[in-house]
Design an enzyme around this catalytic site. Sequence first.
Site, PDB file in Angstrom:
ATOM      1  N   ARG A   1     -17.850 -59.198  14.094  1.00  0.00           N
ATOM      2  CA  ARG A   1     -17.985 -60.649  13.942  1.00  0.00           C
ATOM      3  C   ARG A   1     -16.938 -61.457  14.706  1.00  0.00           C
ATOM      4  NH1 ARG A   1     -18.225 -62.768   8.271  1.00  0.00           N
ATOM      5  NH2 ARG A   1     -17.610 -60.787   7.373  1.00  0.00           N
TER       6      ARG A   1
ATOM      7  N   SER B   1      -4.708 -52.167   5.274  1.00  0.00           N
ATOM      8  CA  SER B   1      -5.701 -52.395   6.327  1.00  0.00           C
ATOM      9  C   SER B   1      -5.083 -53.205   7.448  1.00  0.00           C
ATOM     10  CB  SER B   1      -6.906 -53.163   5.780  1.00  0.00           C
ATOM     11  OG  SER B   1      -7.678 -52.312   4.976  1.00  0.00           O
TER      12      SER B   1
ATOM     13  N   ASP C   1      -6.351 -55.319   9.226  1.00  0.00           N
ATOM     14  CA  ASP C   1      -6.865 -56.687   9.330  1.00  0.00           C
ATOM     15  C   ASP C   1      -6.511 -57.547   8.116  1.00  0.00           C
ATOM     16  OD1 ASP C   1      -8.497 -55.462   7.498  1.00  0.00           O
ATOM     17  OD2 ASP C   1     -10.387 -55.900   8.519  1.00  0.00           O
TER      18      ASP C   1
ATOM     19  N   ALA D   1      16.716 -88.886  41.838  1.00  0.00           N
ATOM     20  CA  ALA D   1      15.276 -88.736  41.660  1.00  0.00           C
ATOM     21  C   ALA D   1      14.647 -88.083  42.877  1.00  0.00           C
ATOM     22  CB  ALA D   1      14.643 -90.101  41.421  1.00  0.00           C
TER      23      ALA D   1
HETATM   24  C1  UD1 Z   1     -13.249 -51.918   1.165  1.00  0.00           C
HETATM   25  C2  UD1 Z   1     -13.282 -51.227  -0.205  1.00  0.00           C
HETATM   26  C3  UD1 Z   1     -13.632 -52.254  -1.261  1.00  0.00           C
HETATM   27  C4  UD1 Z   1     -12.645 -53.396  -1.242  1.00  0.00           C
HETATM   28  C5  UD1 Z   1     -12.589 -54.017   0.156  1.00  0.00           C
HETATM   29  C6  UD1 Z   1     -11.486 -55.035   0.243  1.00  0.00           C
HETATM   30  C7  UD1 Z   1     -14.075 -48.971   0.283  1.00  0.00           C
HETATM   31  C8  UD1 Z   1     -15.198 -48.029   0.216  1.00  0.00           C
HETATM   32  N1  UD1 Z   1     -14.276 -50.195  -0.179  1.00  0.00           N
HETATM   33  O1  UD1 Z   1     -14.554 -52.367   1.416  1.00  0.00           O
HETATM   34  O2  UD1 Z   1     -13.624 -51.650  -2.543  1.00  0.00           O
HETATM   35  O3  UD1 Z   1     -13.001 -54.389  -2.186  1.00  0.00           O
HETATM   36  O4  UD1 Z   1     -12.315 -53.002   1.134  1.00  0.00           O
HETATM   37  O5  UD1 Z   1     -11.555 -55.683   1.482  1.00  0.00           O
HETATM   38  O6  UD1 Z   1     -12.986 -48.608   0.713  1.00  0.00           O
HETATM   39  N2  UD1 Z   1     -12.153 -48.660   8.326  1.00  0.00           N
HETATM   40  C9  UD1 Z   1     -11.847 -47.579   9.121  1.00  0.00           C
HETATM   41  N3  UD1 Z   1     -12.741 -46.583   9.260  1.00  0.00           N
HETATM   42  C10 UD1 Z   1     -13.936 -46.585   8.616  1.00  0.00           C
HETATM   43  C11 UD1 Z   1     -14.251 -47.697   7.810  1.00  0.00           C
HETATM   44  C12 UD1 Z   1     -13.344 -48.714   7.672  1.00  0.00           C
HETATM   45  O7  UD1 Z   1     -10.757 -47.524   9.705  1.00  0.00           O
HETATM   46  O8  UD1 Z   1     -14.681 -45.625   8.797  1.00  0.00           O
HETATM   47  C13 UD1 Z   1     -11.153 -49.740   8.174  1.00  0.00           C
HETATM   48  C14 UD1 Z   1     -11.678 -51.081   8.602  1.00  0.00           C
HETATM   49  O9  UD1 Z   1     -11.387 -51.294   9.966  1.00  0.00           O
HETATM   50  C15 UD1 Z   1     -10.899 -52.015   7.710  1.00  0.00           C
HETATM   51  C16 UD1 Z   1     -10.684 -51.218   6.439  1.00  0.00           C
HETATM   52  O10 UD1 Z   1     -10.881 -49.864   6.813  1.00  0.00           O
HETATM   53  O11 UD1 Z   1      -9.640 -52.319   8.253  1.00  0.00           O
HETATM   54  C17 UD1 Z   1     -11.648 -51.597   5.318  1.00  0.00           C
HETATM   55  O12 UD1 Z   1     -12.951 -51.412   5.788  1.00  0.00           O
HETATM   56  P1  UD1 Z   1     -14.120 -52.394   5.400  1.00  0.00           P
HETATM   57  O13 UD1 Z   1     -15.358 -51.956   6.054  1.00  0.00           O
HETATM   58  O14 UD1 Z   1     -13.669 -53.780   5.592  1.00  0.00           O
HETATM   59  O15 UD1 Z   1     -14.208 -52.062   3.849  1.00  0.00           O
HETATM   60  P2  UD1 Z   1     -15.183 -52.743   2.851  1.00  0.00           P
HETATM   61  O16 UD1 Z   1     -16.490 -52.088   2.934  1.00  0.00           O
HETATM   62  O17 UD1 Z   1     -15.110 -54.185   3.027  1.00  0.00           O
END
Ligand code: UD1
Length: 469
Positions: A21, A110, A112, A393
Site C-alpha cells: 500500500r 516490527s 514498520d 554587494a
Molecule cells: C499481526 C498479528 C496480529 C496483531 C498485528 C498487529 C500475527 C499472525 N498477527 O498481524 O495479532 O494484532 O500484527 O499489527 O502475527 N512479516 C514478515 N514476514 C511474514 C509476514 C509478516 O516479516 O511472513 C512482518 C511484516 O512485514 C510486518 C510484521 O511482520 O512488519 C507484521 O505482519 P503483518 O502482516 O502486518 O501482521 P498482521 O497480519 O497485521
Amino acid sequence: MSLNTPFPVDVVVMAAGKGTRMKSRLPKVLQRLAGVPLVQHVLNTAAQLNARSAVVITGHGADQVEPVLLAPGQALAVRCVRQEPQLGTGHAVQQAVPALADDGVVVILSGDVPLTQADTLQALIAQCGGQHLALLTIDFADPTGYGRIVRGGDGQKVQAIVEHKDATEAQRQIQEVYSGIMAVPAKLLKSWLARIDNQNVQGEYYLTDVVKLAVADGVSVVAHKIDDPLQVAGINSPVQLAELERAHQLRQAHRLMEQGVRLKDPARFDLRGQLDCAQDVEIDVNCIVEGHVSLGEGVKIGAHCVLANCTIAAGAVIHPFTHIDGEKLGVSVGEGALIGPFARLRPGAQLGAEVHIGNFVEVKNSTLAKGAKANHLAYLGDATVGERVNYGAGSITANYDGANKHRTIIEADVHIGSNCVLVAPVTIGAGGTVGGGSTITKSTEPGALSVARGKQTSIANWARPSKKK
Ligand code: UD1
Ligand code: CA
C-alpha cells in the site's frame, strides 16, 4: 536508560513484508519518519534497551534494506536473516532461531512500528521476567484486523490470540488486541516455534499461536496493556505515515516547549534529528531542523528557516527564509551574529561574533572573524576573512579554476567594493580597499587601494541613434 535484568535481551525485528500500500519502489521499512528510516527507529529503541543483539528478518527489498541495517554506526550488533518466501509472522521468527542464543529474552518487534518507547518495552521485559510470555496489548474501539486477546478461566487469564480472520463473531467483539510486540524467553520461543502449523484461514504460520502452546505447557501468559496508540501504530500507507509523522512532531514540539523553547506554533515545526537549546530560544513558524543543531541562549530563528548540522551561539538572530546546512563539516554562527533574510550557509562556514550575513549571500568553507559583514548578493567560498571586513554587494571569490579550489585571504579592516571578483589564490592586505567592479588577480599590499577595471571614457554631448522614418 539502562536495563538491569539478570538475562540478556535479544531483539528480533520483522521486516520482510511487502508494504504494497505504500506504492513505492522504496521498501516500507526504509520510508522515513522524522528523517529516519522506520526500521532504524526500531533499532534505536532496541539500543536504548541495551539489547545484546538485533536480528532483522528481511525479505521484500532485502537488497535495499540490508545495507542500511549493516551500515557503520549502528549502536548494537545487527544481523540480517532472509525470509523467502514470506509464510507468516511465525515463519518469519523461525528464520531467526539459529541466530538466537538460548539464555536470553527475545523481544519481537516490527520494522514498520517506529514509535514504541524503550520504557514500555522495559516494562514488558520485566513482566516476562525471564520465564513468562509477555504480550503488549491495547484496547481499540475498532479492533478490526487485529489479533484479539482471548481470556478465560480463573482471573480471566490470557488463553490465546485469535486473528481477526479466524475469529468468531463473539471473539470479534473483544476490544483488547495484540500489538505485534512480545517478550519471551528464547528457549521457550524456540520450542513453541517448532510446533506451530498453518492450519488457519490464511494458511500462514502465525507467531501468535505461541500463546496457545504456552498455555498448554503451563507457562503463564501476561498481558502488559498500554493506552497510547502511537506506540503500537504500524505504517501501511502514505496517509498513515504522514499521520504518525504529525503526531510524532507534535510530541517533540511539546517536549521542547516543556524545556522552555518558545515555538510560535508547535503544529508548524519539524525536527528531524536532535535539537539542543539553551534558555530563551524563540523559533517562528515553519522551520525545519535536521541532523544535530544546537542553539545558544536567546537565539531567535525567523519563519521558514531550514537549519541542519549547525551551532548558533547566544544572541544570534537568523532572519526568515535562511538555509543553513553544515552537512559533515558543520556550520557555526558566533554570538550576536545577524544572518539573513534569505542567506545560505554551507558546510564549513564559521562565522565569528557579530558577523552580518545579508540577503542572497552564500558562504561556504569560509571563516569570517568578528564583526565582518557581507550584507547583499555575494559569494564567499574558501575564504579567510578578517575582523571588521566589509564585503560589498555582488562580490565573489572565484575559488575554482576548473580543476582545483584555492583560498582567498581578506585581512582585517579591508573594504571590498561592489561587484568585485577576487581570483584565488589571492590575499588582500590589511586595511586595503578594492574599488567597485575590480577583478583582482594579484595579492595587494596592506593599506593599498586597488582598482582593476577598464578606465571610464565619457563622450561629451553624444547623440543617441534615432529611429529611421
Ligand atoms: C499481526 C498479528 C496480529 C496483531 C498485528 C498487529 C500475527 C499472525 N498477527 O498481524 O495479532 O494484532 O500484527 O499489527 O502475527 N512479516 C514478515 N514476514 C511474514 C509476514 C509478516 O516479516 O511472513 C512482518 C511484516 O512485514 C510486518 C510484521 O511482520 O512488519 C507484521 O505482519 P503483518 O502482516 O502486518 O501482521 P498482521 O497480519 O497485521
Ligand atoms: Ca499489520
